[in-house]
Each structure stands twice: as C-alpha cells, then as structure tokens.
Scaffold this motif. Structure first.
Motif, PDB file in Angstrom:
ATOM      1  N   VAL A 610       0.868  -1.180   0.000  1.00  0.00           N
ATOM      2  CA  VAL A 610       0.000   0.000   0.000  1.00  0.00           C
ATOM      3  C   VAL A 610       0.905   1.230   0.000  1.00  0.00           C
ATOM      4  O   VAL A 610       1.767   1.370   0.861  1.00  0.00           O
ATOM      5  CB  VAL A 610      -0.889   0.034   1.264  1.00  0.00           C
ATOM      6  N   VAL A 611       0.732   2.085  -0.987  1.00  0.00           N
ATOM      7  CA  VAL A 611       1.529   3.313  -1.016  1.00  0.00           C
ATOM      8  C   VAL A 611       0.857   4.323  -0.092  1.00  0.00           C
ATOM      9  O   VAL A 611      -0.240   4.792  -0.343  1.00  0.00           O
ATOM     10  CB  VAL A 611       1.663   3.869  -2.439  1.00  0.00           C
ATOM     11  N   GLN A 612       1.573   4.593   0.996  1.00  0.00           N
ATOM     12  CA  GLN A 612       0.994   5.454   2.002  1.00  0.00           C
ATOM     13  C   GLN A 612       1.141   6.915   1.607  1.00  0.00           C
ATOM     14  O   GLN A 612       0.225   7.706   1.742  1.00  0.00           O
ATOM     15  CB  GLN A 612       1.737   5.200   3.309  1.00  0.00           C
ATOM     16  N   LYS A 613       2.302   7.233   1.133  1.00  0.00           N
ATOM     17  CA  LYS A 613       2.517   8.639   0.789  1.00  0.00           C
ATOM     18  C   LYS A 613       3.548   8.745  -0.322  1.00  0.00           C
ATOM     19  O   LYS A 613       4.506   7.996  -0.377  1.00  0.00           O
ATOM     20  CB  LYS A 613       3.004   9.397   2.029  1.00  0.00           C
ATOM     21  N   VAL A 614       3.327   9.703  -1.203  1.00  0.00           N
ATOM     22  CA  VAL A 614       4.340  10.050  -2.202  1.00  0.00           C
ATOM     23  C   VAL A 614       4.752  11.492  -1.959  1.00  0.00           C
ATOM     24  O   VAL A 614       3.907  12.387  -1.883  1.00  0.00           O
ATOM     25  CB  VAL A 614       3.815   9.882  -3.643  1.00  0.00           C
ATOM     26  N   TRP A 615       6.040  11.693  -1.768  1.00  0.00           N
ATOM     27  CA  TRP A 615       6.618  13.028  -1.631  1.00  0.00           C
ATOM     28  C   TRP A 615       7.194  13.391  -2.993  1.00  0.00           C
ATOM     29  O   TRP A 615       7.905  12.581  -3.586  1.00  0.00           O
ATOM     30  CB  TRP A 615       7.758  13.025  -0.618  1.00  0.00           C
ATOM     31  N   CYS A 616       6.911  14.574  -3.450  1.00  0.00           N
ATOM     32  CA  CYS A 616       7.348  14.884  -4.805  1.00  0.00           C
ATOM     33  C   CYS A 616       7.895  16.302  -4.892  1.00  0.00           C
ATOM     34  O   CYS A 616       7.255  17.248  -4.430  1.00  0.00           O
ATOM     35  CB  CYS A 616       6.154  14.717  -5.752  1.00  0.00           C
ATOM     36  N   ASN A 660     -11.285  -5.121 -22.664  1.00  0.00           N
ATOM     37  CA  ASN A 660     -12.130  -4.219 -21.875  1.00  0.00           C
ATOM     38  C   ASN A 660     -11.577  -4.217 -20.453  1.00  0.00           C
ATOM     39  O   ASN A 660     -10.605  -4.927 -20.153  1.00  0.00           O
ATOM     40  CB  ASN A 660     -13.601  -4.651 -21.933  1.00  0.00           C
ATOM     41  N   PHE A 661     -12.194  -3.431 -19.568  1.00  0.00           N
ATOM     42  CA  PHE A 661     -11.646  -3.266 -18.225  1.00  0.00           C
ATOM     43  C   PHE A 661     -11.875  -4.471 -17.309  1.00  0.00           C
ATOM     44  O   PHE A 661     -11.475  -4.443 -16.150  1.00  0.00           O
ATOM     45  CB  PHE A 661     -12.209  -2.001 -17.571  1.00  0.00           C
ATOM     46  N   ASP A 662     -12.509  -5.518 -17.817  1.00  0.00           N
ATOM     47  CA  ASP A 662     -12.587  -6.724 -16.998  1.00  0.00           C
ATOM     48  C   ASP A 662     -11.234  -7.425 -16.964  1.00  0.00           C
ATOM     49  O   ASP A 662     -10.841  -7.993 -15.953  1.00  0.00           O
ATOM     50  CB  ASP A 662     -13.699  -7.672 -17.495  1.00  0.00           C
ATOM     51  N   ARG A 663     -10.505  -7.367 -18.089  1.00  0.00           N
ATOM     52  CA  ARG A 663      -9.188  -8.022 -18.114  1.00  0.00           C
ATOM     53  C   ARG A 663      -8.037  -7.021 -18.120  1.00  0.00           C
ATOM     54  O   ARG A 663      -6.923  -7.349 -17.715  1.00  0.00           O
ATOM     55  CB  ARG A 663      -9.081  -8.957 -19.333  1.00  0.00           C
ATOM     56  N   TYR A 664      -8.288  -5.824 -18.639  1.00  0.00           N
ATOM     57  CA  TYR A 664      -7.233  -4.805 -18.609  1.00  0.00           C
ATOM     58  C   TYR A 664      -7.354  -4.076 -17.292  1.00  0.00           C
ATOM     59  O   TYR A 664      -8.370  -3.449 -17.007  1.00  0.00           O
ATOM     60  CB  TYR A 664      -7.390  -3.814 -19.760  1.00  0.00           C
ATOM     61  N   ARG A 665      -6.328  -4.168 -16.491  1.00  0.00           N
ATOM     62  CA  ARG A 665      -6.438  -3.630 -15.150  1.00  0.00           C
ATOM     63  C   ARG A 665      -5.886  -2.213 -15.083  1.00  0.00           C
ATOM     64  O   ARG A 665      -4.723  -1.974 -15.411  1.00  0.00           O
ATOM     65  CB  ARG A 665      -5.677  -4.556 -14.207  1.00  0.00           C
ATOM     66  N   LEU A 666      -6.725  -1.278 -14.678  1.00  0.00           N
ATOM     67  CA  LEU A 666      -6.283   0.087 -14.396  1.00  0.00           C
ATOM     68  C   LEU A 666      -6.343   0.273 -12.885  1.00  0.00           C
ATOM     69  O   LEU A 666      -7.180  -0.328 -12.216  1.00  0.00           O
ATOM     70  CB  LEU A 666      -7.215   1.111 -15.052  1.00  0.00           C
ATOM     71  N   ILE A 667      -5.485   1.131 -12.371  1.00  0.00           N
ATOM     72  CA  ILE A 667      -5.481   1.353 -10.917  1.00  0.00           C
ATOM     73  C   ILE A 667      -6.837   1.900 -10.471  1.00  0.00           C
ATOM     74  O   ILE A 667      -7.456   2.688 -11.177  1.00  0.00           O
ATOM     75  CB  ILE A 667      -4.327   2.302 -10.503  1.00  0.00           C
ATOM     76  N   ARG A 668      -7.275   1.428  -9.324  1.00  0.00           N
ATOM     77  CA  ARG A 668      -8.545   1.887  -8.760  1.00  0.00           C
ATOM     78  C   ARG A 668      -8.298   2.711  -7.507  1.00  0.00           C
ATOM     79  O   ARG A 668      -7.185   2.713  -6.962  1.00  0.00           O
ATOM     80  CB  ARG A 668      -9.451   0.688  -8.468  1.00  0.00           C
ATOM     81  N   ASN A 669      -9.362   3.349  -7.060  1.00  0.00           N
ATOM     82  CA  ASN A 669      -9.268   4.262  -5.918  1.00  0.00           C
ATOM     83  C   ASN A 669      -8.599   3.614  -4.705  1.00  0.00           C
ATOM     84  O   ASN A 669      -7.716   4.202  -4.075  1.00  0.00           O
ATOM     85  CB  ASN A 669     -10.682   4.756  -5.573  1.00  0.00           C
ATOM     86  N   ASN A 670      -9.006   2.364  -4.378  1.00  0.00           N
ATOM     87  CA  ASN A 670      -8.465   1.740  -3.157  1.00  0.00           C
ATOM     88  C   ASN A 670      -7.027   1.244  -3.326  1.00  0.00           C
ATOM     89  O   ASN A 670      -6.432   0.724  -2.402  1.00  0.00           O
ATOM     90  CB  ASN A 670      -9.384   0.602  -2.668  1.00  0.00           C
ATOM     91  N   GLU A 671      -6.458   1.429  -4.519  1.00  0.00           N
ATOM     92  CA  GLU A 671      -5.054   1.056  -4.737  1.00  0.00           C
ATOM     93  C   GLU A 671      -4.161   2.295  -4.865  1.00  0.00           C
ATOM     94  O   GLU A 671      -2.943   2.186  -4.991  1.00  0.00           O
ATOM     95  CB  GLU A 671      -4.939   0.222  -6.024  1.00  0.00           C
ATOM     96  N   ALA A 672      -4.785   3.454  -4.903  1.00  0.00           N
ATOM     97  CA  ALA A 672      -4.043   4.702  -5.100  1.00  0.00           C
ATOM     98  C   ALA A 672      -3.397   5.142  -3.787  1.00  0.00           C
ATOM     99  O   ALA A 672      -3.839   4.751  -2.714  1.00  0.00           O
ATOM    100  CB  ALA A 672      -4.991   5.782  -5.611  1.00  0.00           C
ATOM    101  N   PRO A 673      -2.342   5.960  -3.874  1.00  0.00           N
ATOM    102  CA  PRO A 673      -1.693   6.423  -2.649  1.00  0.00           C
ATOM    103  C   PRO A 673      -2.674   7.185  -1.757  1.00  0.00           C
ATOM    104  O   PRO A 673      -3.570   7.859  -2.254  1.00  0.00           O
ATOM    105  CB  PRO A 673      -0.591   7.361  -3.137  1.00  0.00           C
ATOM    106  N   LEU A 674      -2.477   7.049  -0.461  1.00  0.00           N
ATOM    107  CA  LEU A 674      -3.373   7.740   0.473  1.00  0.00           C
ATOM    108  C   LEU A 674      -3.095   9.238   0.461  1.00  0.00           C
ATOM    109  O   LEU A 674      -3.981  10.043   0.661  1.00  0.00           O
ATOM    110  CB  LEU A 674      -3.189   7.178   1.892  1.00  0.00           C
ATOM    111  N   GLU A 675      -1.839   9.587   0.225  1.00  0.00           N
ATOM    112  CA  GLU A 675      -1.491  11.002   0.272  1.00  0.00           C
ATOM    113  C   GLU A 675      -0.371  11.314  -0.709  1.00  0.00           C
ATOM    114  O   GLU A 675       0.542  10.508  -0.902  1.00  0.00           O
ATOM    115  CB  GLU A 675      -1.033  11.354   1.702  1.00  0.00           C
TER     116      GLU A 675
END
Ligand code: FES
Ligand code: FES
Lengths: 730, 154
Positions: A610-616, A660-675
């Motif tokens: 889980v990516v907790q934070k990205v500093w950029c 289609n998006f059933d087999r092609y996986r794009l990042i979803r909200n619950n996989e995105a960094p928290l911050e």
C-alpha cells in the motif's frame, strides 16, 4: 523592465468589429487581415492575432488556442494572457478556439509543450493589449502614459484616482500604432500567475454539461460504428450483412478504406480497411455489428507476447545495435572493473484507455467539411482529411471538443478520418463511436520495451562505466543524452529495433514512461552495491556533471536535477527510519521539467503493498497555476503507479488479450496512494509543462520501496503480474 | 418496439426502444441527456453511474425494461440538483477534482449515493465505495478529499 517583441514592425492596429448576437459585445481581433497576407515568422508560438473579446459588461473572453485533454491548458493559457492584460480572473470567461492556423500556431496537445511554447506569445498578447489601453487613456486624458497604471480591467491615474474601463477605450486603442516592443510584468508583480486557480470547466463538469466529443451530436446525424480485423496481420476477405441490414434502425453496412498516399506521422492506424455499420442509435448499431458475418484472412505474421519475449531475450546477443552515444572507453572500464552489475528490465505494451473512447463527428459536403471532436492534432487531421476527401484544407473546419483524456492516443486522428470517410460515403452527417473493445483493439499502443543496464564499480566502489542497451517493439526507449550520460567518463548507449505489425505510438511521456522506472531501479541497485545512500550516490554523479560534464549534448541541467533530489530529501526527512515503512527514491527529467519522488510503502495484513505517501519535488520553472500544476503531478503519480503495478496489454495470435476493463487492469481508488505532497522549486525560469513529467519516475521509486519491503527486485512491469508469466524472461 | 414510461429526474419520459436497450443509451441517444457517460459498457468503469431510487447503479448494464415502472425513480447527474449545488457537486468544484473530467459525473453519482446511505463514511469506506469508478487521469486522492468535504456539509 523586460520588453518583449510584438513581432510587428510596420503600421499595425487593432481591428475592431462588432460581435454577432445582441450587439452588446464589442469584439476586436488582432490583425485578422494581416495574418492572411503576411507569412508568420516561425518562432512565434502564439501571435497577437489570437483574439480577446471585451464584452459590453466589462468582462473579457479569452480564447484558448490549444486542445484540452485534461492537462488544464484551457485554464492556464488564458491565465497568462489575463495576467499581462491585467484583468481580474473573475472578469474572464474562456472559450475554446477552433483550429485556425492563421491566428494561432502549434494548436497541439502533446509533449507537455503548450505552456512552454506558448509562454512568450501569451504574455505578449496580453501585454500588448494592456499597452494599447494604457496609451489610449493617456491620449484621451492628455496625461503622460508614465503616470498611468492598469488594474483589474481599468486604467487608473494614481494622483487623481481617476479610472476608465478597458471597454470604454476600445475605439481609442484601435487608433494607436502597435509598437515593436511592449513591457512585460516582472514576476514579482504577478497577481494571477502562481496562484491557485480552479478549472474553468469545473462547474460544467460537475453538473454533466455536454462538453466532450462523445456528447457532440447534431439533429439528423446517423450513428456509425466500425468492425476491424480481429487481429494484427489479418485483413478482410468478405462479409455478409444481410441479417444486420434487416435489423431495426440499421441504415447501411459497407466498407471504407482510410489509407493515404502520403501519410504523416499522425496517420498511424491499426486498420485502414474497415466495415462500417450505420444506423439510428448506438445500441441498435452495436447489436447489428454482432450480426455482420465477416471472413478474415491472414496477410502477415500473427504476433504473440510469448514470441515477443523470446525476441527480447536474444536481441542484445544477436548482431550489433546502433550506438547512439559513446564516451571514453567503456569496454576497457568494464574489463578492469572490480564489480560489474548487469540487469534487464521489461515493459509490456500498454493501451491508452482514455476514459472517453475514440469518436468523431463529420459532416462532409461536395467541397467542404466540418469535423468536430476530441483531437490532439487538429491541424494534422485537417491535412489528412483534405487529402483523403479531395477537398481543399481551407474548406475544412475543425472544432476541438474537450477530451475525455488524450495521453497521446488522440495525436493519431484515424477516428476523425474514418468519420469523414463515412460521412462522404453516405452523403450525410455522422457520429462515429468506438466501443471500449474497439478502442482497446484498434490502438496506437505504448511499445513493449526491454532495457539492459550494465555498471562497473572499481575497488573503491566508484562508478567507472555505464552502459544501456535498449530495444523495443518496434523501437528502443533509450535517451542517449540523458542522465547518467555526462556524469562519468565511460558511457555507451545502444539501440536495437524489432519489427512488428502492431501499431504503436506516443503514450503519456513516451519512452520516459518505461525508461525512468528501469534506470532509477538500476541506479538504486548500483548504489546499494557501492554501499551508498541512493540519494547521495545520485548527487555525487550530478556533482561530476556540474563540475566537469562529459560530452556536449547532455540534455539536462545537472543543478536543477540535483535540486529536486535535495528538495525531496529535505521535505521527506529522508534518512529517518519508521518501523514498517519502506522507502524508495527516484528522480527523472523529461519534457523540460525535473521531478524527484520518495515513496513510503507499507504492507497490509494480507501482504499487499500500500503506497501510504508520495513526496514529490518539481522544478518546472515558474508555476503558472498552482492548482492545475498540483493536479497534473498528482495524476501523473497515480497513473504511473497504476501502470507500473497492474496494467499490460498482451497479444495472442495477433489479437490483444485484454479488450475491456474486466481483463485490462487500471489502478482503482483503493489502490491509489493515500497522500501525495508536492513541492515546487522556486525560481523565475520560464515555465515548462507538467502533463507528463510527474509520471515516469514513480515506477522507479516504487520498485525500490517494494525491494525494501519484500527483498525482491522488480524487473518486469507491471510488477504485480502472476509469477508464471515471468518464466521466459526469468 | 415497445413503449416505456420512465421517471427520470422527477419527470416522466416516454421512449420507444427495444426492451434490452441499456438505460445509458436511452438517456444519451433518445433523451439527449449526455451527462451520463459511456466508458466500457460492461459495468467495470462506473462512468455511466446513475441513481435508481437513490442507489448507485451502472446504467450501461440496466435494461430499460427493468425500470419501466412508476416505483423506479432514476436520477442522473443533470437531476442531482437543480442548480449544481448538491454538496457533492460543490465539493467537487471546491477541491478542483477534475482533470479531463470525463469520469467525474459517474464519480459524483457514486459519491452522492454513498452519502445517502452513510452520512459519515470513514476513509476506508470512501475508498471502497469509490473503487468501482475508474479515473485514467488519476484524480483519486482529490475525489476522496471531496467526498470527505461533502460529508461535512450534508
Ligand atoms: S459504461 Fe457502465 S460501467 Fe462502464
Ligand atoms: S478526470 Fe479524466 S478520467 Fe477521471
């Protein structure tokens, strides 16, 4: 005071004309007559003959020249004009300009270049108008212009506090000769640039207004959809549409061929010969598509990911590559090395998957055409359409709608050409729509890549040689003159191509989108072998390039590059260890901007990262619109993480296995960094773009953080693919 | 073709379409309400999200025949509020969520449905409820901020 050339050295004046409609509006456009007769100097990105409209109520309409794909230029380009014009932002409304090569140049959304290329011209446009209003007031009041200032759409005489609105000055301003040079504001006097301004279409988006290409429709237009060959390497043999034609709402089924005699780079297309189904409504056409019986035949190799991987596995051992750069004597340095580290990285094909599928509206008449829709390259589309339709380009009007994403896919306007070909064939207006499956299978994909890096360390753990060999289907992703080129004496970059019949093209941050992750992961591994902190290791190399750059073609500024690394080191408190938090760092330069990132990763109770934070940290020169800039960087990070982790397009017998998006996986909200926290370098360097630079480095920081968490190095993107799939490359 | 009477945004609409026509295309093609978007057609992306009696549903996978009943009330992005002042819409503008904006009508409809059934969602609840909606532009962190903001305004 900084002056900018107006590019006009002859008697030129504003052209004032009444606007259509209620007659309340006064529209004036710059030199609309002049541009037609005069060839434009090539170095102008955005000439004064772009137009601004001063409305009767004192508000200002600024036309945004470039296509909007979500990179926010529809807000940030007019913001620059408004700054120099000196109007309040809430007095401004923005409209999308149509394609007009006589008024604008480079109406392209691509390469993160809109702001960089537009900066001078946009400022000049605003500053010239402001100059004219100021001097118009001076003339009217008979007061020296030096005693006057502008403010929020008004000219003001400070000693007396007398004011007059721009709209009252239009007539007078049109009598003032445009000077060769006009003064620009000093960055310290900016009132709008550098502030946080919201998306000009924000309310319309939140209320579902018809902004997008797919939303554009005209009364009486037909709906069309395509059927293309099911696989690369196949072509149409025959088809039977008897059943489809008898279905409700279906008007016709036929074929078109959009092949061009002299295709431009923007004419890449997976399939030119297409079956077209035309009908009254989308659902009816979708159903009829399934009823068309088509026979296809093989005309070229049916490629598969399995064979691509085999080709990659042997590409560097077979034959000689093209040496793109060599400094010193890398072979000798490798031979004398104490340690040689060699690693190979792989990246899959990717589809663009703009959330709005390809579509276009076309209304082609005998000797004219209107083409309306989402296109990053309207000028190229017009040129190709003119050639294909045999209609003069001047008679083809192109309007750009807001785009539901671009990411490079809409640089290639095949869908616009297809709509035009269909409209010409049926002699009526048509709206072409791709299904998601059509969109994913008729792509201009991100090529599949492999990179082999080699580094030599001497007994003192100093980096003494560096080699990168790159290959791609069809071409290598290596940037020979980028870091670490220039930081060390012995360096070589080599390219190997592999032929394919799969159509490929630019995909958000072309080549960098893969190279950055591979290179930065490798650097991390080399730093570890050298026993050095990964940031210190990188900075030492930059120190070499600052003090003593090797070679003349290095295309980065080592100080700015090192600057973002130092900034992210400081802001993220690099070096402090937190239990259970795994960190990785990365830095990359592309599209003229510098970005460094630190990722904080944790493992959840099921063992998933889980990516907790990205500093950029970002150095893009002057930040035009803080809000838009943050949004671009945040989006680039999420998009980059998602593709590095989850996304791939694989082929079997010439056909994409994900449709289609059933087999092609794009990042979803619950996989995105928290911050995500972003820090901008502060300087007064002319601004560069941000649509792409935030994306590439994140794959590197992620791989290094994953390594810390799992003790495993990640060589293959997407990182989260099933173990058995990795068998071939090992 | 059968005639259907539909309650959409508190107005009755009559349409003449095949029974299996997805509500998405009835809205877009027949009623010219194009705020609801097409993204995948198979219930995977959420761009077509509308409310059926206050719950989020995927209009691409909902045949028109299933909602042709006076008890089935549809709300689309156009009808979420009269003047764009639904707390979720206001929060979306305030947080400046959209990039390209294409996914956002669906995101907003999912968020509004979440707040209908859970006025004070936790961070995890927000993320999970919003995970059926794809955003290629990567606006997820702002989406979550906007949902949390809207929750404080309800
Ligand atoms: S279009 Fe309905 S979920 Fe994607
Ligand atoms: S804002 Fe572009 S897909 Fe979400």
């Amino acid at each position: 005071m900084a002056l900018i050339k107006t590019k006009h050295n002859r008697r030129s004046f504003l052209k004032v004309s009444a606007a259509g409609g209620a007659g309340l509006l006064l529209q004036f456009s710059w030199f609309s007559g002049l541009a037609q007769s005069d060839a434009q100097p090539e170095d102008i990105a955005f000439d004064l003959n772009a137009y601004i409209r001063i409305n009767g109520n004192g508000t200002v309409t600024i036309f945004s020249p470039n296509p909007e794909i979500g990179q926010n230029v529809k807000t940030s380009m007019p913001l620059i004009v408004a700054e120099e014009l000196d109007v309040a932002w809430d007095q401004v409304t923005v409209e999308q300009a149509p394609l007009d090569t006589k008024k604008f140049s480079r109406q392209i959304a691509g390469g993160s270049q809109s702001i960089r290329a537009g900066w001078d011209g946009l400022r000049m446009a605003g500053a010239t108008a402001r100059y004219l209003f100021l001097n118009a007031a001076a003339k009217l009041w008979n007061i020296p212009a030096e005693d006057l200032v502008t403010e929020e759409g008004m000219v003001k005489h400070l000693p007396t506090n007398k004011t007059i609105a721009y709209k009252e000055l239009i007539d007078e301003a049109s009598k003032i000769e445009i000077p060769e040079e006009v003064p620009l504001k000093a960055p310290k006097d900016f009132k709008l640039i550098g502030t946080a301004v919201k998306n000009v279409d924000g309310v319309k988006i939140a209320t579902g207004k018809p902004l997008f290409g797919l939303d554009y429709m005209e009364e009486g237009a037909a709906i069309a959809m395509l059927i293309h060959a099911p696989a690369f390497g196949m072509k149409l043999k025959s088809f039977d549409a008897t059943e489809a034609k008898a279905m409700p709402g279906i008007k016709d089924v036929f074929t078109v061929d959009t092949s061009l005699q002299n295709p431009s780079w923007a004419d890449v297309n997976a399939f030119n010969e297409l079956i077209v189904v035309v009908g009254e409504s989308t659902w009816q056409v979708m159903q009829a598509k399934k009823a068309v019986q088509a026979e296809w035949e093989t005309e070229a190799t049916a490629e598969s990911t399995a064979t691509h991987l085999e080709q990659f596995a042997s590409v560097f051992s077979k034959g000689k590559g093209e040496v793109a750069r060599q400094d010193g004597d890398p072979d000798a340095a490798f031979a004398n090395a104490d340690t040689v580290i060699e690693r190979t990285y792989f990246g899959s094909f990717l589809a663009h998957n703009t959330l709005e599928p390809m579509n276009f509206f076309a209304d082609v008449k005998a000797d004219s055409a209107r083409l309306i829709g989402p296109i990053q390259t309207p000028e190229a589309l017009r040129g190709s359409a003119a050639a294909m339709l045999n209609i003069p380009g001047d008679n083809i009007h192109v309007d750009m709608t807001r785009m539901g994403g671009g990411f490079g896919r809409r640089l290639y306007g095949n869908f616009g050409l297809e709509a035009a070909a269909i409209s010409q064939k049926i002699g009526a207006p048509v709206k072409l729509i791709y299904t998601r499956e059509d969109d994913m299978t008729q792509g201009t994909y991100r090529p599949s890549y492999t990179l082999k890096y080699k580094a030599a360390l001497d007994a003192n753990k100093n980096l003494t040689a560096f080699e990168v060999q790159g290959s791609g289907i069809p071409s290598s992703p290596v940037f020979a003159d980028r870091y670490p080129a220039g930081t060390l004496a012995n360096y070589r970059a080599e390219n190997f191509g592999i032929d394919t019949n799969i159509s490929t093209g630019a995909w958000r941050a072309p080549r960098s989108n893969f190279t950055a992750g591979a290179e930065q992961s490798f650097i991390d591994e080399v730093a570890e072998a050298a026993g050095k902190d990964p940031i210190d290791f990188r900075l030492e190399l930059f120190d070499n390039a600052i003090a003593n750059p090797v070679g003349e073609r290095n295309d980065y500024d080592a100080e700015r590059y090192a600057g973002v690394l130092k900034l992210v080191r400081e802001k993220s408190n690099w070096g402090t260890e937190i239990d259970g938090v795994y960190r990785g760092v990365s830095a990359y330069y592309c599209h003229n901007s510098y970005v460094a990132q630190v990722i904080d990763l944790v493992m959840d109770d099921r063992g998933n990262p889980v990516v907790q934070k990205v500093w950029c940290a970002v150095d893009c020169g002057i930040v035009v619109n803080k809000e838009g800039a943050l949004n671009q960087i945040e989006g680039g990070i999420v998009d980059g993480l998602g593709h590095a982790m989850y996304s791939q397009l694989t082929f079997k017998d010439g056909a994409p296995e994900q449709q289609n998006f059933d087999r092609y996986r794009l990042i979803r909200n619950n996989e995105a960094p928290l911050e995500i926290e972003v820090f901008f370098a502060e300087n007064e360097i002319a601004p560069t773009g941000l649509g792409e630079p935030g994306l590439p480095p994140v794959a590197g920081a992620l791989a290094s953080a994953l390594y810390k968490a799992t003790s495993k190095r990640y060589y293959r993107q997407p990182y989260m693919i099933l173990e058995q799939e990795t068998a071939i490359l090992g | 073709m059968p005639q259907y009477s539909l309650m959409i945004n508190e107005q009755e609409h009559q349409v003449d379409v095949a029974a299996n026509t997805p509500v998405l295309w009835v809205l877009r093609d027949h009623l010219k309400m194009v705020g609801t978007k097409y993204g995948c057609g198979i219930g995977q992306c959420g761009a077509c999200t509308i409310h059926l009696n206050g719950n989020a549903v995927r209009s691409c996978s909902l045949p028109v025949s299933a909602i042709a009943n006076a008890s089935m009330k549809i709300t689309t992005i156009e009808g979420l509020s009269e003047t764009g002042d639904h707390p979720v819409q206001k929060a979306w503008v305030e947080v400046d969520v959209p990039q390209c904006g294409y996914c956002q009508a669906g995101q907003i409809m999912s968020a509004a449905a979440l707040l209908n059934r859970n006025a004070t969602p936790s961070e995890d609840e927000i993320k999970n409820a919003m995970s059926g909606n794809l955003c290629r532009c990567g606006t997820y962190t702002r989406i979550n901020k906007a949902v949390a903001l809207a929750a404080t305004k309800k």
